[in-house]
Design a protein around this motif. Structure first.
Motif, PDB file in Angstrom:
ATOM      1  N   ARG A  85       0.800  -1.213   0.000  1.00 18.51           N
ATOM      2  CA  ARG A  85       0.000   0.000   0.000  1.00 18.51           C
ATOM      3  C   ARG A  85       0.841   1.275   0.000  1.00 18.51           C
ATOM      4  NH1 ARG A  85      -5.330  -0.446   0.744  1.00 18.51           N
ATOM      5  NH2 ARG A  85      -6.138  -2.550   1.121  1.00 18.51           N
ATOM      6  N   SER A  86       2.109   1.161   0.287  1.00 13.92           N
ATOM      7  CA  SER A  86       2.981   2.337   0.343  1.00 13.92           C
ATOM      8  C   SER A  86       4.187   2.115  -0.562  1.00 13.92           C
ATOM      9  CB  SER A  86       3.452   2.611   1.777  1.00 13.92           C
ATOM     10  OG  SER A  86       2.347   2.825   2.635  1.00 13.92           O
ATOM     11  N   LEU A  87       4.704   3.218  -1.067  1.00 10.49           N
ATOM     12  CA  LEU A  87       5.874   3.197  -1.946  1.00 10.49           C
ATOM     13  C   LEU A  87       6.774   4.350  -1.551  1.00 10.49           C
ATOM     14  CD1 LEU A  87       7.200   1.999  -4.602  1.00 10.49           C
ATOM     15  CD2 LEU A  87       6.027   3.859  -5.799  1.00 10.49           C
ATOM     16  N   ILE A  88       8.062   4.064  -1.373  1.00 12.21           N
ATOM     17  CA  ILE A  88       9.020   5.111  -1.061  1.00 12.21           C
ATOM     18  C   ILE A  88       9.871   5.391  -2.291  1.00 12.21           C
ATOM     19  CG2 ILE A  88      10.655   3.439  -0.104  1.00 12.21           C
ATOM     20  CD1 ILE A  88      11.656   5.652   1.749  1.00 12.21           C
ATOM     21  N   THR A  89      10.055   6.677  -2.574  1.00 15.07           N
ATOM     22  CA  THR A  89      10.834   7.116  -3.721  1.00 15.07           C
ATOM     23  C   THR A  89      12.005   7.958  -3.235  1.00 15.07           C
ATOM     24  OG1 THR A  89       9.449   9.085  -3.999  1.00 15.07           O
ATOM     25  CG2 THR A  89       8.824   7.111  -5.240  1.00 15.07           C
ATOM     26  N   VAL A  97      10.221  10.420  -0.320  1.00 11.88           N
ATOM     27  CA  VAL A  97       8.795  10.610  -0.095  1.00 11.88           C
ATOM     28  C   VAL A  97       8.128   9.248  -0.016  1.00 11.88           C
ATOM     29  CG1 VAL A  97       6.655  11.677  -0.919  1.00 11.88           C
ATOM     30  CG2 VAL A  97       8.856  12.789  -1.347  1.00 11.88           C
ATOM     31  N   VAL A  98       7.291   9.078   1.008  1.00 12.52           N
ATOM     32  CA  VAL A  98       6.480   7.873   1.152  1.00 12.52           C
ATOM     33  C   VAL A  98       5.102   8.182   0.586  1.00 12.52           C
ATOM     34  CG1 VAL A  98       5.536   6.178   2.743  1.00 12.52           C
ATOM     35  CG2 VAL A  98       7.784   7.181   3.185  1.00 12.52           C
ATOM     36  N   TRP A  99       4.644   7.340  -0.358  1.00 16.02           N
ATOM     37  CA  TRP A  99       3.398   7.585  -1.083  1.00 16.02           C
ATOM     38  C   TRP A  99       2.359   6.530  -0.752  1.00 16.02           C
ATOM     39  CZ3 TRP A  99       3.051  11.876  -4.292  1.00 16.02           C
ATOM     40  CH2 TRP A  99       4.260  12.499  -4.607  1.00 16.02           C
ATOM     41  N   CYS A 100       1.094   6.959  -0.756  1.00  9.83           N
ATOM     42  CA  CYS A 100      -0.030   6.024  -0.718  1.00  9.83           C
ATOM     43  C   CYS A 100      -0.307   5.598  -2.150  1.00  9.83           C
ATOM     44  CB  CYS A 100      -1.262   6.675  -0.090  1.00  9.83           C
ATOM     45  SG  CYS A 100      -2.735   5.626  -0.131  1.00  9.83           S
ATOM     46  N   VAL A 101      -0.118   4.331  -2.450  1.00  9.43           N
ATOM     47  CA  VAL A 101      -0.217   3.857  -3.824  1.00  9.43           C
ATOM     48  C   VAL A 101      -1.644   3.964  -4.338  1.00  9.43           C
ATOM     49  CG1 VAL A 101       0.114   1.850  -5.320  1.00  9.43           C
ATOM     50  CG2 VAL A 101       1.756   2.329  -3.505  1.00  9.43           C
ATOM     51  N   LEU A 102      -2.624   3.671  -3.505  1.00 11.12           N
ATOM     52  CA  LEU A 102      -4.010   3.655  -3.969  1.00 11.12           C
ATOM     53  C   LEU A 102      -4.513   5.050  -4.313  1.00 11.12           C
ATOM     54  CD1 LEU A 102      -6.173   1.528  -4.440  1.00 11.12           C
ATOM     55  CD2 LEU A 102      -7.056   1.986  -2.156  1.00 11.12           C
ATOM     56  N   GLY A 104      -2.350   7.833  -4.601  1.00  8.81           N
ATOM     57  CA  GLY A 104      -1.335   8.601  -5.300  1.00  8.81           C
ATOM     58  C   GLY A 104      -0.986   9.891  -4.602  1.00  8.81           C
ATOM     59  N   GLN A 105      -1.064   9.898  -3.268  1.00  7.51           N
ATOM     60  CA  GLN A 105      -0.799  11.105  -2.488  1.00  7.51           C
ATOM     61  C   GLN A 105       0.367  10.857  -1.539  1.00  7.51           C
ATOM     62  OE1 GLN A 105      -4.457  12.041  -0.507  1.00  7.51           O
ATOM     63  NE2 GLN A 105      -5.541  12.571  -2.401  1.00  7.51           N
ATOM     64  N   PRO A 106       1.168  11.889  -1.240  1.00  5.52           N
ATOM     65  CA  PRO A 106       2.306  11.709  -0.324  1.00  5.52           C
ATOM     66  C   PRO A 106       1.844  11.562   1.120  1.00  5.52           C
ATOM     67  CG  PRO A 106       2.119  14.002  -1.007  1.00  5.52           C
ATOM     68  CD  PRO A 106       1.095  13.250  -1.803  1.00  5.52           C
ATOM     69  N   ILE A 107       2.544  10.712   1.859  1.00 11.31           N
ATOM     70  CA  ILE A 107       2.265  10.506   3.278  1.00 11.31           C
ATOM     71  C   ILE A 107       3.244  11.296   4.135  1.00 11.31           C
ATOM     72  CG2 ILE A 107       2.126   8.788   5.116  1.00 11.31           C
ATOM     73  CD1 ILE A 107       1.361   6.726   3.028  1.00 11.31           C
ATOM     74  N   ILE A 108       4.527  11.212   3.803  1.00 10.43           N
ATOM     75  CA  ILE A 108       5.549  11.937   4.555  1.00 10.43           C
ATOM     76  C   ILE A 108       6.729  12.201   3.633  1.00 10.43           C
ATOM     77  CG2 ILE A 108       6.644   9.834   5.418  1.00 10.43           C
ATOM     78  CD1 ILE A 108       7.241  11.313   8.012  1.00 10.43           C
ATOM     79  N   LYS A 109       7.424  13.314   3.851  1.00 11.05           N
ATOM     80  CA  LYS A 109       8.578  13.688   3.061  1.00 11.05           C
ATOM     81  C   LYS A 109       9.768  13.910   3.982  1.00 11.05           C
ATOM     82  CE  LYS A 109      10.192  16.899  -0.513  1.00 11.05           C
ATOM     83  NZ  LYS A 109       9.835  18.051  -1.380  1.00 11.05           N
TER      84      LYS A 109
END
Length: 492
Positions: A85-89, A97-102, A104-109
């Protein structure tokens, strides 16, 4: 069941479970790929582009299901969380940035002091990250509550070394780091204490550390163009004196002396793949005996240089990133119908079938008593169709969540796929075209003044159209006269 499955795979795909040919490319809408990463099950693949965009691709259909502008600079690292459910770039702009995959919004930077070399989720804890920036020590980052701890040691042997790569072990208990002097340093994740310092039989820089999904070994890719395989338990017991440990296995290109840009391991740990830096070439070795079994060559005319390579978590599929293009390498599938049923026989020409005695009888009178008893036992087998069981292929030998307690939902559980809503090219034109046959009905007429029709609920239009079609059919049937048969006359 597992033994039968393995036997069918051996018959259908042969003994070597590794890719053999190139099978197309992933469509990125003219974007240049820089790195890619599969999720835990291989159903979704994330691709980072040089313009900072991230593409989430459904690997079954090979179509883009989600894309978002993650950064303003090239993406250098990607990592999926355990539940998908999360993706880090990680990016060249010194941020993660940690993203909510479903959504497409950032969770934390997170901001760092250098270029992000690698960013990885803990394999067993989605709340913990391991981030390595250029010229800095690796750090452990906790998301909730937010905390940071630098993974470093004051050992004199490490004072002149620079950390060049870092990775978790497959259980998330240790942090493995490689240095510029050819050393492998191991820390404990819970206490951040130094556990071991070992030295390779080379002083060249360790470029990559690869931890496979299965097996207690790791792979190191060094600057001296040699891929080494070590036993993890032996490295942990090596002590903190910097003793030299010989690898269990060495892999290299003896003929061309090629350097390796990236290294990956197959889903079962039986094959090792090295990506050459000079050309689009993939070298595949068998781990059991160290023999080179295959070399896959890409497009030689363009002189492509590989940037990244990833092996599918459950299938014999490899993704390679070169010249901004993500290529897919798969097996050369040959239809073998006898692999799906042991008694199936392939015929080269038509033959006359001879029916066996009692083959189509309800009860075989000629069968022995033992065969009848076996049939009775097979009929009494109960099949559980209620409880859920995870796929063992996606789990290592010591998974904690090997059983699913409930069905995944939109907010909890593993995210296997991303739902996609189909888009209409011209919704206004299609709407007018659909309403044209029912324009004479009172409740579907357009409001006065040329105002467009509005519906609070999209299902209102669907229900009204269905009602209109029903009424039209009913009125047509009621107004249609009943045909009478002509009277039959006879001529005298």
């Amino acid at each position: 069941i597992q033994m039968i499955t393995n036997e069918l795979l051996e018959k259908n795909f042969g003994g070597e479970r590794c890719p053999e040919e190139q099978d197309g490319q992933l469509d990125l809408q003219l974007a240049n790929a820089n790195c890619c990463r599969f999720n835990r099950w291989g159903t979704l693949v994330a691709v980072g582009a040089t313009d900072g965009r991230v593409f989430i691709i459904d690997f079954l259909t090979r179509g883009i299901v989600k894309q978002f502008a993650a950064h303003a600079a090239p993406i250098s690292s990607l990592s999926w969380s355990r539940d998908g459910r999360s993706l880090i770039t990680g990016c060249a702009d010194f941020s993660c940035v940690v993203w909510c995959v479903l959504r497409g919004q950032p969770i934390i930077k997170l901001r760092f002091a250098g270029l992000i070399l690698s960013a990885q989720f803990n394999p067993r804890d989605d709340n913990q990250l391991l981030v390595l920036s250029n010229g800095q020590h690796p750090s452990l980052e906790w998301l909730k509550p937010k905390a940071t701890k630098v993974v470093a040691s004051s050992n004199p042997l490490l004072q002149e070394d620079t950390v060049s790569c870092a990775a978790y072990d497959r259980r998330g208990k240790y942090v493995l780091t490689g240095t510029s002097k050819g050393r492998i340093v191991i820390y404990d994740v819970q206490t951040q204490q130094l556990l071991s310092i070992v030295k390779q039989n080379s002083v060249q820089q360790v470029r990559n550390i690869v931890v496979p999904r299965r097996g207690c070994f790791i792979l190191t890719n060094s600057q001296d163009r040699v891929i080494r395989r070590y036993d993890l338990e032996e490295l942990i017991k090596g002590g903190t004196r910097g003793n030299t440990i010989e690898p269990v296995q060495k892999l290299s290109d003896i003929v061309n002396k090629a350097a390796w840009k990236s290294v990956c391991c197959s889903y079962d740990g039986e094959y090792i793949c090295g990506a050459s830096t000079k050309a689009h070439s993939l070298y595949i070795w068998e781990r059991a005996n160290g023999s080179l079994i295959k070399i896959l060559h890409g497009n030689k005319q363009q002189g492509e240089a590989l940037l990244d390579v990833q092996w599918h978590p459950m299938r014999a599929v490899i993704l390679s990133v070169a010249n901004g293009i993500v290529s897919v390498w798969t097996q050369a599938h040959v239809e073998n119908w006898s692999a799906f049923a042991p008694e199936f026989t392939e015929l080269e020409e038509n033959t006359k079938y001879k029916e066996k005695e009692g083959e189509f009888d309800v009860e075989d009178e000629d069968a022995s008593e033992e065969e009848k008893d076996d049939d009775d036992e097979n009929e009494e087998i109960d099949i559980d169709v209620v409880n859920l069981k995870a796929d063992e292929a996606g789990c290592s030998s010591d998974e904690e969540d090997d059983k699913l307690t409930c069905m995944p939902t939109s907010t909890t559980g593993p995210l296997w796929f991303i739902p996609v809503t189909p888009e209409m090219e011209n919704p206004e034109g299609n709407l007018q075209q659909l309403l044209a046959p029912y324009a004479d009905l009172q409740f579907l007429r357009q409001p006065a003044g040329g105002m467009p029709m509005q519906y609070e609920d999209p299902n209102d239009l669907r229900r009204q159209m269905l009602a209109a079609a029903t009424m039209t059919a009913a009125s047509a049937a009621a107004s249609k006269p009943i045909a009478k048969l002509p009277r039959r006359t006879t001529s005298k």
